[in-house]
Scaffold this motif. Sequence first.
Motif, PDB file in Angstrom:
ATOM      1  N   GLY A 251     -16.452 -42.809  80.954  1.00 42.71           N
ATOM      2  CA  GLY A 251     -16.191 -41.713  81.873  1.00 42.71           C
ATOM      3  C   GLY A 251     -17.505 -41.200  82.449  1.00 42.71           C
ATOM      4  N   LEU A 252     -17.459 -40.795  83.705  1.00 40.15           N
ATOM      5  CA  LEU A 252     -18.645 -40.201  84.340  1.00 40.15           C
ATOM      6  C   LEU A 252     -18.225 -38.868  84.931  1.00 40.15           C
ATOM      7  CD1 LEU A 252     -20.419 -43.041  86.325  1.00 40.15           C
ATOM      8  CD2 LEU A 252     -21.408 -41.666  84.525  1.00 40.15           C
ATOM      9  N   VAL A 253     -18.950 -37.826  84.587  1.00 35.76           N
ATOM     10  CA  VAL A 253     -18.590 -36.499  85.089  1.00 35.76           C
ATOM     11  C   VAL A 253     -19.855 -35.846  85.645  1.00 35.76           C
ATOM     12  CG1 VAL A 253     -17.594 -34.268  84.498  1.00 35.76           C
ATOM     13  CG2 VAL A 253     -16.807 -36.305  83.322  1.00 35.76           C
ATOM     14  N   ILE A 267     -11.872 -43.108  85.191  1.00 28.00           N
ATOM     15  CA  ILE A 267     -11.654 -43.154  83.739  1.00 28.00           C
ATOM     16  C   ILE A 267     -11.685 -41.738  83.147  1.00 28.00           C
ATOM     17  CG2 ILE A 267     -12.673 -43.936  81.568  1.00 28.00           C
ATOM     18  CD1 ILE A 267     -13.289 -46.550  82.921  1.00 28.00           C
ATOM     19  N   ALA A 268     -12.722 -40.969  83.514  1.00 30.07           N
ATOM     20  CA  ALA A 268     -12.801 -39.591  82.992  1.00 30.07           C
ATOM     21  C   ALA A 268     -11.607 -38.777  83.482  1.00 30.07           C
ATOM     22  CB  ALA A 268     -14.106 -38.945  83.450  1.00 30.07           C
ATOM     23  N   GLY A 319      -1.648 -35.921  67.867  1.00 30.92           N
ATOM     24  CA  GLY A 319      -2.295 -35.669  66.587  1.00 30.92           C
ATOM     25  C   GLY A 319      -3.319 -36.727  66.214  1.00 30.92           C
ATOM     26  N   ARG A 320      -3.645 -37.616  67.179  1.00 34.60           N
ATOM     27  CA  ARG A 320      -4.613 -38.660  66.851  1.00 34.60           C
ATOM     28  C   ARG A 320      -6.021 -38.198  67.180  1.00 34.60           C
ATOM     29  NH1 ARG A 320      -1.775 -43.322  70.105  1.00 34.60           N
ATOM     30  NH2 ARG A 320      -1.762 -41.563  71.519  1.00 34.60           N
ATOM     31  N   GLU A 321      -6.926 -38.607  66.294  1.00 38.38           N
ATOM     32  CA  GLU A 321      -8.331 -38.240  66.524  1.00 38.38           C
ATOM     33  C   GLU A 321      -8.963 -39.200  67.516  1.00 38.38           C
ATOM     34  OE1 GLU A 321     -10.810 -38.375  63.172  1.00 38.38           O
ATOM     35  OE2 GLU A 321     -10.245 -36.386  62.469  1.00 38.38           O
ATOM     36  N   ARG A 322      -9.777 -38.652  68.416  1.00 37.55           N
ATOM     37  CA  ARG A 322     -10.553 -39.540  69.282  1.00 37.55           C
ATOM     38  C   ARG A 322     -12.005 -39.055  69.252  1.00 37.55           C
ATOM     39  NH1 ARG A 322      -7.331 -43.189  71.018  1.00 37.55           N
ATOM     40  NH2 ARG A 322      -9.049 -44.381  71.889  1.00 37.55           N
ATOM     41  N   HIS A 323     -12.900 -40.006  69.220  1.00 37.80           N
ATOM     42  CA  HIS A 323     -14.331 -39.671  69.135  1.00 37.80           C
ATOM     43  C   HIS A 323     -15.039 -40.065  70.417  1.00 37.80           C
ATOM     44  CE1 HIS A 323     -14.234 -38.853  64.775  1.00 37.80           C
ATOM     45  NE2 HIS A 323     -13.187 -39.668  64.834  1.00 37.80           N
ATOM     46  N   TYR A 324     -15.871 -39.175  70.914  1.00 35.26           N
ATOM     47  CA  TYR A 324     -16.607 -39.454  72.156  1.00 35.26           C
ATOM     48  C   TYR A 324     -18.097 -39.212  71.943  1.00 35.26           C
ATOM     49  CZ  TYR A 324     -12.029 -39.182  74.364  1.00 35.26           C
ATOM     50  OH  TYR A 324     -10.723 -39.386  74.698  1.00 35.26           O
ATOM     51  N   GLU A 325     -18.878 -40.037  72.595  1.00 39.35           N
ATOM     52  CA  GLU A 325     -20.321 -39.818  72.625  1.00 39.35           C
ATOM     53  C   GLU A 325     -20.679 -39.456  74.051  1.00 39.35           C
ATOM     54  OE1 GLU A 325     -22.060 -42.747  69.317  1.00 39.35           O
ATOM     55  OE2 GLU A 325     -22.884 -43.023  71.341  1.00 39.35           O
ATOM     56  N   LEU A 343     -25.338 -35.302  85.125  1.00 36.98           N
ATOM     57  CA  LEU A 343     -24.382 -36.396  85.044  1.00 36.98           C
ATOM     58  C   LEU A 343     -24.085 -36.660  83.577  1.00 36.98           C
ATOM     59  CD1 LEU A 343     -22.945 -38.349  86.974  1.00 36.98           C
ATOM     60  CD2 LEU A 343     -24.742 -39.984  86.481  1.00 36.98           C
ATOM     61  N   GLU A 344     -22.786 -36.631  83.230  1.00 36.56           N
ATOM     62  CA  GLU A 344     -22.404 -36.855  81.831  1.00 36.56           C
ATOM     63  C   GLU A 344     -21.711 -38.197  81.708  1.00 36.56           C
ATOM     64  OE1 GLU A 344     -20.084 -33.464  80.714  1.00 36.56           O
ATOM     65  OE2 GLU A 344     -21.823 -32.133  80.801  1.00 36.56           O
ATOM     66  N   LEU A 345     -22.295 -39.059  80.882  1.00 36.22           N
ATOM     67  CA  LEU A 345     -21.692 -40.364  80.624  1.00 36.22           C
ATOM     68  C   LEU A 345     -20.910 -40.228  79.325  1.00 36.22           C
ATOM     69  CD1 LEU A 345     -21.615 -43.479  81.287  1.00 36.22           C
ATOM     70  CD2 LEU A 345     -23.485 -43.687  79.686  1.00 36.22           C
ATOM     71  N   VAL A 346     -19.579 -40.397  79.398  1.00 37.93           N
ATOM     72  CA  VAL A 346     -18.732 -40.168  78.220  1.00 37.93           C
ATOM     73  C   VAL A 346     -18.221 -41.513  77.705  1.00 37.93           C
ATOM     74  CG1 VAL A 346     -16.767 -38.882  77.344  1.00 37.93           C
ATOM     75  CG2 VAL A 346     -18.017 -38.003  79.297  1.00 37.93           C
ATOM     76  N   LEU A 347     -18.555 -41.825  76.456  1.00 37.17           N
ATOM     77  CA  LEU A 347     -18.124 -43.097  75.866  1.00 37.17           C
ATOM     78  C   LEU A 347     -17.072 -42.821  74.800  1.00 37.17           C
ATOM     79  CD1 LEU A 347     -21.726 -44.397  75.345  1.00 37.17           C
ATOM     80  CD2 LEU A 347     -20.120 -45.348  76.984  1.00 37.17           C
ATOM     81  N   ASP A 348     -15.965 -43.558  74.853  1.00 35.71           N
ATOM     82  CA  ASP A 348     -14.926 -43.424  73.831  1.00 35.71           C
ATOM     83  C   ASP A 348     -15.311 -44.347  72.683  1.00 35.71           C
ATOM     84  OD1 ASP A 348     -12.756 -43.397  72.241  1.00 35.71           O
ATOM     85  OD2 ASP A 348     -11.276 -43.593  73.850  1.00 35.71           O
ATOM     86  N   VAL A 349     -15.739 -43.757  71.568  1.00 36.80           N
ATOM     87  CA  VAL A 349     -16.218 -44.571  70.447  1.00 36.80           C
ATOM     88  C   VAL A 349     -15.214 -44.553  69.294  1.00 36.80           C
ATOM     89  CG1 VAL A 349     -18.660 -44.412  71.015  1.00 36.80           C
ATOM     90  CG2 VAL A 349     -17.617 -42.604  69.658  1.00 36.80           C
TER      91      VAL A 349
END
Length: 597
Positions: A251-253, A267-268, A319-325, A343-349
């Motif tokens: 994701g890019l924000v 994506i974001a 209720g699922r956990e998701r982790h982002y960097e 600019l925020e680069l969001v990675l789904d890790v």
Amino acid sequence: MQLVQTIRRRLAAMGHVEKFSATALVVTLALAAVFATVTESVVYRMAEQAETERTAAIIRHRYEHTLRPEIFALGDPVSSESLRASLNRAFILDDIFRVKIYAASGMVTWSDEARLIGKDLSTNELFQVAVQGHPVSKIEAPHRHEHEFEKGTHEKVMETYVPIFARGKLLGVIETYRYPEDFFRRSATAGWIIWAGILVAGAILYGIMVGVVRRINTYQRGLEKALRYSRDSLAREKTRLENIVNAIGAGLVLVDQRGNILWSNDIATRWFGLAEDREGTCYGRLWGASAPCPSCIRACGDAQDKLRYCEHRVVDENGRERHYEVITTTNPALDPAEPMRFLELVLDVTEAKQAQKRLQLADKSALIAQLLGGLTEQINTPVSILLTTVTRHLGEPLRSRYEKDLLHDLELMERQCQRIDFALRSLLSFSQSAAEARVAVSLSEVVSKAATLLSPRIARNAVELQTSASAPAALAEGAPNDLLQVVLNLLDNALDVTPSGGKIEVGLVIEPKHNGAPEEIVLTVSDTGPGLEPEVLPKLFQPFFTTKGDRAGSGLGLAVSQRIIESMGGSIRAFNKDTLGACFEVRLPVFRDAPTN
Ligand code: ADP
């Protein structure tokens, strides 16, 4: 009306150049006609004036050489006759066919029309002009009955009034009717020349204008084509850049200094539900926080530090956990007048985290499995011997030999040995499951197998088991026996708490991709038991946690189930239903032909 409509239709169908050509033709023709008319009229007036002057010069010359001033006084008829003869001599010109002589007072002293002699015609407009000293002419069609010298029919005649002076005194006016053939011919020719010349000039002008417009039009078309090409290239380039931006799988924000979201890539937008609107801040809309993240570059206000990392954990609506960097970078504005952006680069890790966890678990499990394997084998043999022996003593014929108290103790020993045996079998399965080969497992088959195995107990407890599988073909990747054990554990626990007449429901669905999360199989087991106590909930999946006292509870069922499910990349959770009873939900990735390692 029809003609107007046809013209309108034709005009509508014309291109710009054709429309201009048609309009220019009409306008040029109209202007040429006006210009030719005006020019012709001016030239004609000038020629007429010149001809008048010429006539006046002739009349004056003849008067001075042939006539005397007495002609401006009334005479008797005889002298009139002699006057006629003199006049004939004076004006015997081919193109003069009528003569009238006025005294200065306006009285006609002589006319070829006898009835006019002696009449006062001083009101005649041209006579009045002439007495001012200016010879004046009028060209018009002649009244045939007016003159007797007329030698044929003339279309038009030139009527000229010439004032005659002697020593500065006006003696009278001589009026003649002429047919100046040369003048009429020359002026007709001049008219033709003027019209032809102006029309030719108009045509040339029209040709030049249309030519210029055509050139401009061709140039404009060229420009439009170039513009279209540039626009298409820009659009292609934009799409290419957007595809690249989206293909990075992150994701890019873009946010302003206050954290307000200005832009987000597809994506974001999908991950964080920004499609409807982007109102709000990044920390509010993305992470559900009320204040900026402390580690964010914006919060630190340290523009020198160009790159900052932070991690976020969010729980989605399932209720699922998701982790982002998140990697935030300052995006210095090229234009100093523009404010600073980030600019925020969001990675789904999430997957990486789960894989890491599985790896750690697998390492630990391998060690624990080794230890447990050795330990259970050590305990299993003596416990089996003990259980067989006690069972033998409790059966006939040996049973009748013992007293009631001893029998009670023996039964207690048998129950506890069975409990140890169950626990050992669980531990053994826990230690062996890591080694079992992974294949595609049909979950509906696993559910029906578990139901068959537990059918005697279900019947004994008078409980209804209802399976509603909307995804009968759901395939998960794992060890079939492990999955069977999980379903057995969940059904076993549900049977423990469901009262007689109650109902246990097993659901099986495939949940489509959602917010970037992949397709998942969702297996639920719910009962109509008392539900889960709040203090029990956090401990449910801890090994050896049980509330079943001295009954056959080992406290390993859920712990083992969680380990199996997580080793398959899935998750398990428990919650109380809105109605009475508990529900256990297992989520597993859908089996793919070419699973990723
Ligand atoms: P055991 O069944 O041996 O106690 P488990 O790990 O299977 O071990 O279960 C742990 C505990 O979770 C149970 O003792 C019980 O308190 C609780 N539990 C499990 N399933 C249910 C259920 N369907 N309803 C209420 N409590 C449950």
